[in-house]
Design an enzyme around this catalytic site. Structure first.
Site, PDB file in Angstrom:
ATOM      1  N   ASP A  72       1.016   4.840  -0.439  1.00  0.00           N
ATOM      2  CA  ASP A  72       0.388   6.007  -0.329  1.00  0.00           C
ATOM      3  C   ASP A  72       1.094   7.137  -1.342  1.00  0.00           C
ATOM      4  O   ASP A  72       2.226   7.210  -1.220  1.00  0.00           O
ATOM      5  CB  ASP A  72       0.370   6.788   0.941  1.00  0.00           C
ATOM      6  CG  ASP A  72      -0.768   6.099   1.779  1.00  0.00           C
ATOM      7  OD1 ASP A  72      -1.603   5.673   1.412  1.00  0.00           O
ATOM      8  OD2 ASP A  72      -0.392   5.908   2.911  1.00  0.00           O
ATOM      9  N   ASP A 113      -7.497   0.858   2.934  1.00  0.00           N
ATOM     10  CA  ASP A 113      -6.780   1.943   4.052  1.00  0.00           C
ATOM     11  C   ASP A 113      -7.876   3.166   4.117  1.00  0.00           C
ATOM     12  O   ASP A 113      -7.617   4.307   4.224  1.00  0.00           O
ATOM     13  CB  ASP A 113      -5.271   2.374   3.734  1.00  0.00           C
ATOM     14  CG  ASP A 113      -4.891   3.105   4.971  1.00  0.00           C
ATOM     15  OD1 ASP A 113      -5.134   2.837   6.250  1.00  0.00           O
ATOM     16  OD2 ASP A 113      -3.894   3.829   4.784  1.00  0.00           O
ATOM     17  N   HIS A 127       0.813  -1.161   0.117  1.00  0.00           N
ATOM     18  CA  HIS A 127       0.234   0.064  -0.033  1.00  0.00           C
ATOM     19  C   HIS A 127       0.937   1.370  -0.031  1.00  0.00           C
ATOM     20  O   HIS A 127       1.347   1.489   1.175  1.00  0.00           O
ATOM     21  CB  HIS A 127      -1.079  -0.222   1.256  1.00  0.00           C
ATOM     22  CG  HIS A 127      -1.775   1.247   1.310  1.00  0.00           C
ATOM     23  ND1 HIS A 127      -2.726   1.496   0.266  1.00  0.00           N
ATOM     24  CD2 HIS A 127      -1.880   2.121   2.159  1.00  0.00           C
ATOM     25  CE1 HIS A 127      -3.371   2.780   0.547  1.00  0.00           C
ATOM     26  NE2 HIS A 127      -2.915   2.991   1.782  1.00  0.00           N
TER      27      HIS A 127
END
Length: 165
Positions: free
Chosen positions: A13, A134, A11
């Site tokens: 960002d 998320d 993940h």
């Protein structure tokens, strides 16, 4: 008999706490350990190529395109192979994970359009799974939009407490 499936994923960002370039290269003085998206994708590609039983899930096309465009032709062939044979599953496939910057319908649609366009043109791949690993406060409306994008499933890890009840 219990079967356990581990979903290996990253993940990454886009733009949270560091610049896009700092996340991609790991170049920052903010941490002792300087992980980089580039290193993640390089090591995952190497590991997948060595063992066809391995699988990996990836979401954010912004970083993927930054990485892919600087690869040599041989590595690009490996990437195309691991995607073609399902070792890499692109889930959601937006330019960024929509939990980050896409808070309205137009942004969500444009985000998916940009990422999906790259995936189709380069790999002839269309993501089948929505991915909200998320998310902070997104609603059921995301699921409806994901259905409109043609996703067959939705993976969610955080659910609004009111929805959960």
């Amino acid at each position: 008999h219990l079967t356990v499936h581990i979903v290996c994923n990253a993940h990454d960002d886009v733009g949270r706490g560091k610049t896009v370039e700092e996340y991609f290269t790991g170049s920052t003085d903010l941490e002792l350990i300087q992980p980089s998206v580039r290193d993640i994708l390089n090591s995952v590609t190497w590991a997948l190529d060595k063992d066809p039983r391995r699988r990996f899930t990836y979401v954010e096309m912004k970083y993927f395109t930054m990485w892919y465009k600087v690869l040599d032709d041989n590595t690009k062939k490996v990437v195309k192979k691991v995607i073609k044979y399902g070792q890499v599953e692109i889930t959601q496939g937006g330019w960024v994970a929509s939990d980050e910057a896409c808070t309205n319908y137009e942004d969500l649609i444009l985000n998916m359009h940009i990422g999906h366009k790259f995936l189709w043109e380069e790999f002839q791949v269309k993501p089948k799974v929505g991915w909200m690993l998320d998310s902070f406060g997104h609603s059921e409306a995301n699921a409806a939009l994901y259905s409109d994008f043609g996703f067959e499933a939705l993976f969610v890890t955080r659910v609004n407490p009111e929805t959960r009840e």
